[in-house]
Write a protein that holds these residues in place. Structure first.
Motif, mmCIF file in Angstrom:
data_model
loop_
_atom_site.group_PDB
_atom_site.id
_atom_site.type_symbol
_atom_site.label_atom_id
_atom_site.label_comp_id
_atom_site.label_asym_id
_atom_site.label_seq_id
_atom_site.Cartn_x
_atom_site.Cartn_y
_atom_site.Cartn_z
ATOM 1 N N ALA A 1 32.835 40.861 36.366
ATOM 2 C CA ALA A 1 33.155 39.493 36.626
ATOM 3 C C ALA A 1 32.242 38.740 36.389
ATOM 4 N N ASN A 2 31.006 38.668 36.542
ATOM 5 C CA ASN A 2 30.090 37.748 36.425
ATOM 6 C C ASN A 2 29.174 38.109 34.968
ATOM 7 N N ALA A 3 29.942 38.719 34.027
ATOM 8 C CA ALA A 3 29.218 39.152 32.941
ATOM 9 C C ALA A 3 28.494 37.947 32.041
ATOM 10 N N GLY B 1 21.557 35.020 31.412
ATOM 11 C CA GLY B 1 20.175 35.156 32.159
ATOM 12 C C GLY B 1 19.315 36.134 31.475
ATOM 13 N N ASP B 2 19.631 36.943 30.467
ATOM 14 C CA ASP B 2 19.033 38.094 29.800
ATOM 15 C C ASP B 2 18.560 39.083 30.802
ATOM 16 N N PHE B 3 19.686 39.610 31.886
ATOM 17 C CA PHE B 3 19.518 40.521 32.581
ATOM 18 C C PHE B 3 20.083 41.862 32.003
ATOM 19 N N VAL B 4 21.068 41.692 31.313
ATOM 20 C CA VAL B 4 21.541 42.938 30.346
ATOM 21 C C VAL B 4 21.799 42.589 29.286
ATOM 22 N N LEU B 5 21.953 43.279 28.094
ATOM 23 C CA LEU B 5 22.591 42.988 26.891
ATOM 24 C C LEU B 5 24.000 43.013 26.884
ATOM 25 N N PRO B 6 24.727 42.417 25.833
ATOM 26 C CA PRO B 6 26.259 42.407 25.704
ATOM 27 C C PRO B 6 26.884 43.830 25.687
ATOM 28 N N LEU C 1 29.689 49.420 31.419
ATOM 29 C CA LEU C 1 30.035 49.159 32.589
ATOM 30 C C LEU C 1 31.553 49.217 32.902
ATOM 31 N N LYS C 2 32.315 48.789 31.580
ATOM 32 C CA LYS C 2 33.853 48.628 31.796
ATOM 33 C C LYS C 2 34.381 50.389 31.839
ATOM 34 N N LEU D 1 33.604 57.076 49.292
ATOM 35 C CA LEU D 1 33.248 55.715 49.501
ATOM 36 C C LEU D 1 32.102 55.195 48.710
ATOM 37 N N LEU D 2 31.276 55.988 48.420
ATOM 38 C CA LEU D 2 30.358 55.685 47.171
ATOM 39 C C LEU D 2 30.958 55.558 46.205
ATOM 40 N N ASP D 3 31.766 56.433 45.671
ATOM 41 C CA ASP D 3 32.588 55.795 44.489
ATOM 42 C C ASP D 3 33.196 54.385 44.659
ATOM 43 N N LEU D 4 33.855 54.334 45.741
ATOM 44 C CA LEU D 4 34.555 52.797 45.881
ATOM 45 C C LEU D 4 33.672 51.778 45.888
ATOM 46 N N ALA D 5 32.425 51.949 46.666
ATOM 47 C CA ALA D 5 31.480 50.930 46.542
ATOM 48 C C ALA D 5 30.837 50.640 45.162
ATOM 49 N N SER D 6 30.416 51.821 44.427
ATOM 50 C CA SER D 6 29.968 51.785 43.064
ATOM 51 C C SER D 6 31.222 51.090 42.141
ATOM 52 N N CYS D 7 32.397 51.257 42.226
ATOM 53 C CA CYS D 7 33.519 50.391 41.537
ATOM 54 C C CYS D 7 33.496 48.962 41.951
ATOM 55 N N TYR D 8 33.198 48.859 43.240
ATOM 56 C CA TYR D 8 33.248 47.430 43.473
ATOM 57 C C TYR D 8 32.059 46.588 42.821
ATOM 58 N N GLY D 9 30.930 47.083 42.866
ATOM 59 C CA GLY D 9 29.719 46.665 42.331
ATOM 60 C C GLY D 9 29.668 46.517 40.680
ATOM 61 N N ILE D 10 30.295 47.438 40.164
ATOM 62 C CA ILE D 10 30.586 47.194 38.667
ATOM 63 C C ILE D 10 31.589 46.258 38.266
ATOM 64 N N ASN D 11 32.585 46.123 39.205
ATOM 65 C CA ASN D 11 33.577 45.309 39.024
ATOM 66 C C ASN D 11 33.220 43.649 39.206
ATOM 67 N N THR D 12 32.029 43.551 40.091
ATOM 68 C CA THR D 12 31.508 42.268 40.179
ATOM 69 C C THR D 12 30.675 41.855 39.241
ATOM 70 N N LEU D 13 29.607 42.962 38.653
ATOM 71 C CA LEU D 13 28.960 42.809 37.696
ATOM 72 C C LEU D 13 29.885 42.446 36.356
#
Length: 82
Positions: free
Chosen positions: A19-21, A27-32, A38-39, A5-17
């Motif tokens: 998708a909104n890259a 917004g200068d939150f992360v570098l390209p 993340l991918k 479940l932790l891996d599944l939640a992490s995958c969901y979170g990374i996928n959301t990030l």
């Protein structure tokens, strides 16, 4: 179960990030370059949780019509093991 479940939640979170890259980079939150990391992390997580996919899908009681996967055609165990 906790690890899966932790891996599944992490995958969901990374996928959301991912998708909104555009917004996150703009917004200068992360570098390209971080998006490619993340991918890669997402791909590693998907490989890690693949053996548990049938159990996860069954546990969420998803209808076959909702899935666009080989799991819905015929015997899913034969498809995954071939």
């Amino acid at each position: 179960m906790r690890d899966v479940l932790l891996d599944l939640a992490s995958c969901y979170g990374i996928n959301t990030l991912i998708a909104n890259a555009g917004h996150i980079v703009e917004g200068d939150f992360v570098l390209p370059g971080h998006i490619s990391s993340l991918k890669k992390a997402k791909e590693n997580l998907l490989k890690k949780i693949r053996p548990q996919m049938i159990g996860l899908v069954d546990s969420f009681y998803l209808r076959d019509s909702m899935l666009k996967s080989e799991l819905t055609y015929g015997n899913p165990y034969e498809v995954l093991l071939l």
